[in-house]
Scaffold this motif. Structure first.
Motif, short mmCIF file in Angstrom:
data_model
loop_
_atom_site.label_atom_id
_atom_site.label_comp_id
_atom_site.label_asym_id
_atom_site.label_seq_id
_atom_site.Cartn_x
_atom_site.Cartn_y
_atom_site.Cartn_z
N LEU A 14 0.83 -1.08 -0.07
CA LEU A 14 0.02 -0.11 -0.05
C LEU A 14 0.96 1.27 0.01
CD1 LEU A 14 -2.98 -0.97 2.33
CD2 LEU A 14 -2.79 -0.68 -0.03
N TYR A 42 -1.48 6.98 -1.75
CA TYR A 42 -2.67 6.94 -1.31
C TYR A 42 -3.24 7.81 -0.27
CZ TYR A 42 -3.51 2.63 -3.88
OH TYR A 42 -3.46 1.58 -5.04
N LYS A 44 -4.83 8.92 3.09
CA LYS A 44 -5.23 8.07 4.39
C LYS A 44 -6.44 7.33 4.28
CE LYS A 44 -3.55 6.77 8.12
NZ LYS A 44 -2.24 5.95 8.05
N GLU A 47 -5.96 4.55 2.00
CA GLU A 47 -5.21 3.43 2.16
C GLU A 47 -5.79 2.50 3.35
OE1 GLU A 47 -1.23 3.09 5.15
OE2 GLU A 47 -1.62 4.99 4.05
N ARG A 51 -6.70 -1.31 2.93
CA ARG A 51 -6.22 -2.40 4.01
C ARG A 51 -7.28 -3.18 4.54
NH1 ARG A 51 -1.39 -1.87 5.74
NH2 ARG A 51 -1.23 0.49 5.37
N ASN A 196 6.23 4.84 8.53
CA ASN A 196 5.56 3.95 7.29
C ASN A 196 6.29 2.72 6.77
OD1 ASN A 196 3.33 5.26 7.43
ND2 ASN A 196 4.13 6.95 6.03
#
Length: 347
Positions: A14, A42, A44, A47, A51, A196
């Motif tokens: 991601l 992406y 937030k 993402e 996810r 990250n």
């Protein structure tokens, strides 16, 4: 024959949407030029949507499939306008993998190609994996066709992404398989440090390897299986994350980095490879690369940033070109399907 194509790739880690615009020319052999390439991080909310997609109801997943298709389509349209591109023959989209269970005959990459077509009014090719899974294949890895036709000067091509995978030739046949999880695990571990990713492997470098956990990881059945074989997030949830109990996060990072290095170097040494092209985001993890180099005598080639970052998006663009011409773009020797085939839905 000359064709211009846009390839879209969203990986399991991601990091963002990779978009690659390339020119392909076939004379005696295929040649390529990456003309423009960009990663769109992406937001937030996207993402989190991607996810958490694995937990959605069927109805909500279908809604996301459509919504994400339009997101991809708009992203491509913005990319085309930003770079003032024309002469585009097709868009090839990998989509984003939610489920990958080839043993049950299904894999799902969301991002409806019809929505991409609506946004751009260009031919779109998508869903490259499902046909192979229905033909008793793993639906992965798919990039070996590009390794075979675009990067044949190397003994092997190895990608360090969410998972590590390799493709190489044995007895004039291109084989490929997943080796081990990489960023899908490392990136999850560094969340505890509000990061990250582990830049240069600097965090892992300060941790201590837990030998008991390392032994357990290296003993997992997957590593004893012969190719073809592939990994998915479901496998990590079942076999990896459950082992991460009562161990400091920094030591987990050190241990898993060592585990990755051991599994990758074992494959390199087993096949007596002389030179390997390394690509993917994990290539920037200097600590991991040094660990791999310390366990093998093979030459590890780190190419220019454009190839490191966009090789997969480039190859999906190439797979679209092959599909448009009804040429083979999936190798059964790599995926385990019943025969080579031309895969992808054309809109």
């Amino acid at each position: 024959m000359i064709l211009h194509a846009i390839g879209l790739m969203s990986g399991t880690s991601l990091d963002g949407l990779d978009i690659c615009f390339a020119r392909f020319e076939k004379k005696e052999f295929w040649n390529f030029d990456i003309l423009r390439a960009e990663t769109i991080p992406y937001p937030k909310n996207w993402e989190e949507k991607l996810r958490n997609s694995i937990h959605l109801s069927a109805e909500k997943l279908l809604e996301l499939h459509s919504e994400y298709g339009f997101y991809l389509g708009k992203s491509v349209r913005n990319f085309i306008e930003k770079h003032q591109l024309d002469n585009i023959d097709l868009i090839a989209s990998h989509g984003h993998t939610v489920f990958h269970q080839p043993q049950k005959k299904f894999t799902l990459q969301i991002g409806d190609g019809r929505a991409i077509k609506i946004e751009n009014n260009l031919p779109v090719i998508y869903d490259f994996r499902s046909q192979d899974v229905l033909m008793d294949g793993n639906g992965a890895p798919l990039v070996p066709i590009g390794d075979e036709l675009l990067f044949s000067e190397y003994d092997a091509c190895l990608n360090l992404g969410g998972f590590s995978n390799i493709s190489l030739k044995i007895n004039d046949k291109r084989i490929a398989f997943d080796i081990a999880p990489v960023n899908i695990v490392l990136n999850k571990l560094v969340e505890k440090f509000n990061k990250n990713f582990d830049e240069n492997g600097d965090l892992a470098k300060t941790g201590k390897v837990d030998e008991d956990l390392l032994f357990k990881l290296n003993s997992l059945d997957f590593y004893k299986q012969s190719h073809p074989k592939s990994l998915g997030i479901e496998w990590c949830n079942e076999f990896i994350f459950l082992e991460f109990k009562n161990i400091e996060a920094i030591d987990l990072l050190a241990t898993f980095t060592e585990h990755i290095a051991q599994q990758i170097s074992a494959v390199i040494n087993e096949h007596q490879l002389k030179n390997i092209l390394f690509t993917g985001g994990g290539t920037y993890n200097n600590y991991l690369i040094q660990k791999i180099k310390g366990k093998t005598t093979a030459e590890i080639i780190i190419p220019e940033r454009e190839i490191i970052d966009y090789k997969e998006a480039l190859i999906f663009a190439f797979m679209g070109v092959l599909r448009l011409n009804n040429e083979i773009n999936v190798l059964s020797s790599a995926t385990g399907s019943s025969h080579d085939h031309s895969s992808g839905i054309i809109v």
